[in-house]
Design a protein around this motif. Structure first.
Motif, PDB file in Angstrom:
ATOM      1  N   THR A   3      12.524  70.995   7.660  1.00 27.31           N
ATOM      2  CA  THR A   3      12.915  72.351   7.283  1.00 27.31           C
ATOM      3  C   THR A   3      13.957  72.865   8.270  1.00 27.31           C
ATOM      4  O   THR A   3      13.765  72.756   9.479  1.00 27.31           O
ATOM      5  CB  THR A   3      11.686  73.275   7.307  1.00 27.31           C
ATOM      6  OG1 THR A   3      10.696  72.752   6.421  1.00 27.31           O
ATOM      7  CG2 THR A   3      12.062  74.679   6.876  1.00 27.31           C
ATOM      8  N   PRO A   4      15.066  73.403   7.786  1.00 21.89           N
ATOM      9  CA  PRO A   4      16.106  73.884   8.706  1.00 21.89           C
ATOM     10  C   PRO A   4      15.623  75.069   9.526  1.00 21.89           C
ATOM     11  O   PRO A   4      14.839  75.892   9.051  1.00 21.89           O
ATOM     12  CB  PRO A   4      17.255  74.277   7.774  1.00 21.89           C
ATOM     13  CG  PRO A   4      16.606  74.548   6.461  1.00 21.89           C
ATOM     14  CD  PRO A   4      15.459  73.594   6.375  1.00 21.89           C
ATOM     15  N   PHE A   5      16.089  75.145  10.768  1.00 24.12           N
ATOM     16  CA  PHE A   5      15.762  76.267  11.639  1.00 24.12           C
ATOM     17  C   PHE A   5      16.829  77.333  11.435  1.00 24.12           C
ATOM     18  O   PHE A   5      17.996  77.136  11.782  1.00 24.12           O
ATOM     19  CB  PHE A   5      15.725  75.822  13.109  1.00 24.12           C
ATOM     20  CG  PHE A   5      15.344  76.924  14.063  1.00 24.12           C
ATOM     21  CD1 PHE A   5      14.034  77.063  14.496  1.00 24.12           C
ATOM     22  CD2 PHE A   5      16.290  77.832  14.522  1.00 24.12           C
ATOM     23  CE1 PHE A   5      13.672  78.083  15.374  1.00 24.12           C
ATOM     24  CE2 PHE A   5      15.949  78.855  15.390  1.00 24.12           C
ATOM     25  CZ  PHE A   5      14.630  78.978  15.820  1.00 24.12           C
ATOM     26  N   LEU A   6      16.425  78.461  10.880  1.00 27.29           N
ATOM     27  CA  LEU A   6      17.360  79.544  10.575  1.00 27.29           C
ATOM     28  C   LEU A   6      17.047  80.765  11.430  1.00 27.29           C
ATOM     29  O   LEU A   6      15.879  81.068  11.699  1.00 27.29           O
ATOM     30  CB  LEU A   6      17.267  79.932   9.091  1.00 27.29           C
ATOM     31  CG  LEU A   6      17.441  78.828   8.059  1.00 27.29           C
ATOM     32  CD1 LEU A   6      17.287  79.406   6.654  1.00 27.29           C
ATOM     33  CD2 LEU A   6      18.786  78.136   8.207  1.00 27.29           C
ATOM     34  N   THR A   7      18.082  81.473  11.822  1.00 30.14           N
ATOM     35  CA  THR A   7      17.913  82.746  12.507  1.00 30.14           C
ATOM     36  C   THR A   7      19.138  83.619  12.212  1.00 30.14           C
ATOM     37  O   THR A   7      20.067  83.161  11.538  1.00 30.14           O
ATOM     38  CB  THR A   7      17.716  82.549  14.019  1.00 30.14           C
ATOM     39  OG1 THR A   7      17.318  83.801  14.613  1.00 30.14           O
ATOM     40  CG2 THR A   7      18.979  82.032  14.688  1.00 30.14           C
ATOM     41  N   VAL A  30      15.443  87.068  19.217  1.00 29.46           N
ATOM     42  CA  VAL A  30      14.633  86.971  20.438  1.00 29.46           C
ATOM     43  C   VAL A  30      14.157  85.535  20.627  1.00 29.46           C
ATOM     44  O   VAL A  30      14.131  84.739  19.679  1.00 29.46           O
ATOM     45  CB  VAL A  30      13.412  87.910  20.396  1.00 29.46           C
ATOM     46  CG1 VAL A  30      13.847  89.364  20.429  1.00 29.46           C
ATOM     47  CG2 VAL A  30      12.552  87.638  19.163  1.00 29.46           C
ATOM     48  N   SER A  31      13.758  85.216  21.858  1.00 31.41           N
ATOM     49  CA  SER A  31      13.258  83.869  22.140  1.00 31.41           C
ATOM     50  C   SER A  31      11.819  83.879  22.634  1.00 31.41           C
ATOM     51  O   SER A  31      11.245  82.828  22.906  1.00 31.41           O
ATOM     52  CB  SER A  31      14.151  83.177  23.177  1.00 31.41           C
ATOM     53  OG  SER A  31      14.213  83.947  24.367  1.00 31.41           O
ATOM     54  N   SER A  32      11.229  85.077  22.758  1.00 34.63           N
ATOM     55  CA  SER A  32       9.848  85.175  23.227  1.00 34.63           C
ATOM     56  C   SER A  32       9.218  86.454  22.701  1.00 34.63           C
ATOM     57  O   SER A  32       9.922  87.389  22.287  1.00 34.63           O
ATOM     58  CB  SER A  32       9.800  85.179  24.756  1.00 34.63           C
ATOM     59  OG  SER A  32      10.399  86.359  25.269  1.00 34.63           O
ATOM     60  N   LEU A  58       8.814  87.411  14.303  1.00 36.12           N
ATOM     61  CA  LEU A  58       8.440  86.007  14.191  1.00 36.12           C
ATOM     62  C   LEU A  58       9.025  85.283  15.399  1.00 36.12           C
ATOM     63  O   LEU A  58      10.230  85.363  15.645  1.00 36.12           O
ATOM     64  CB  LEU A  58       9.015  85.390  12.910  1.00 36.12           C
ATOM     65  CG  LEU A  58       8.587  86.012  11.581  1.00 36.12           C
ATOM     66  CD1 LEU A  58       9.566  85.633  10.479  1.00 36.12           C
ATOM     67  CD2 LEU A  58       7.199  85.522  11.212  1.00 36.12           C
ATOM     68  N   VAL A  59       8.195  84.585  16.143  1.00 42.80           N
ATOM     69  CA  VAL A  59       8.658  83.874  17.335  1.00 42.80           C
ATOM     70  C   VAL A  59       8.129  82.450  17.323  1.00 42.80           C
ATOM     71  O   VAL A  59       6.947  82.221  17.048  1.00 42.80           O
ATOM     72  CB  VAL A  59       8.211  84.590  18.631  1.00 42.80           C
ATOM     73  CG1 VAL A  59       8.666  83.806  19.856  1.00 42.80           C
ATOM     74  CG2 VAL A  59       8.752  86.012  18.682  1.00 42.80           C
ATOM     75  N   GLY A  60       9.019  81.495  17.607  1.00 40.23           N
ATOM     76  CA  GLY A  60       8.621  80.088  17.671  1.00 40.23           C
ATOM     77  C   GLY A  60       9.221  79.272  16.549  1.00 40.23           C
ATOM     78  O   GLY A  60       9.495  79.790  15.465  1.00 40.23           O
TER      79      GLY A  60
END
Length: 214
Positions: A3-7, A30-32, A58-60
């Motif tokens: 699954t592609p990582f989208l942001t 954000v990253s955390s 949503l994080v992670g």
């Protein structure tokens, strides 16, 4: 197939006015969880006179951390719609805070759900989406005479140059898809009659624009 990582591509704010109530969605990458909570506090501080500052994040890589809050709105009418809007866009590592300035007209549960969902979706569309992909960086050394043809090849095949170094020759650091790296290198050498010096420099993550279909 993974699954592609989208942001989101960039932080953005969107606003909708519905029956005199202002809904302002502030979107941040954000990253955390700590960074998400800090952003929420900043938006709340900037909108102290607002009736509500509802949020979701949503994080992670696998959305290990998911939180949402109605912040005083009727249960399930704000935080969940915001969260579901982020999930519908398949986003990761993102926080959305929707600030509401009440206009005096009640919207009802259905109206609130639509308002919080729509303003979040509007912010996502304005922010744009990128896909994080793992790529191999190669160092391609060419003569100055070959430099322009190499850049044309790179543009023609939609590759990315991370940087260039100029000396006796020119070294271009180029990002290529890891899965097809060997084929790309072979094709590149064939195009330039094996006159290139190519060295694999390791992998790194790179972000490319991702088209929103809906």
């Amino acid at each position: 197939m993974t699954t592609p990582f989208l942001t989101i591509a960039t932080a953005k704010q969107a606003e909708l006015t519905i029956k005199k109530s202002r809904f302002i969605c502030s979107l941040q990458r954000v990253s955390s969880e700590q960074a998400a909570q800090q952003f929420i506090k900043e938006v709340q501080a900037a909108n102290r006179k607002a009736n509500h500052n509802c949020f979701a994040y949503l994080v992670g890589d696998q959305d290990q951390i998911q939180r949402e809050s109605d912040n005083g709105e009727p249960s399930g009418t704000a935080g969940v719609p915001i969260l579901e809007s982020l999930q519908m866009a398949k986003l990761h590592n993102v926080v959305a805070v929707v600030t509401r300035y009440f206009g005096g007209i009640k919207l009802g549960a259905g109206g609130l759900i639509r308002a919080y969902s729509n303003v979040t979706t509007a912010a996502v569309h304005q922010a744009g989406i990128v896909q994080r992909i793992k790529q191999l960086q190669i160092a391609v050394t060419v003569s100055y005479r070959q430099h322009d043809p190499l850049l044309y090849y790179i543009k023609e095949h939609q590759l990315t140059v991370s940087n260039e170094e100029y000396g006796v020759n020119v070294t271009c650091n180029v990002l290529i898809d890891e899965a097809t790296a060997d084929q790309t290198i072979a094709h590149l050498q064939n195009r330039f009659n094996h006159q290139l010096k190519i060295q694999k420099m390791g992998t790194r993550f790179h972000e490319v624009p991702y088209k929103i279909n809906n």
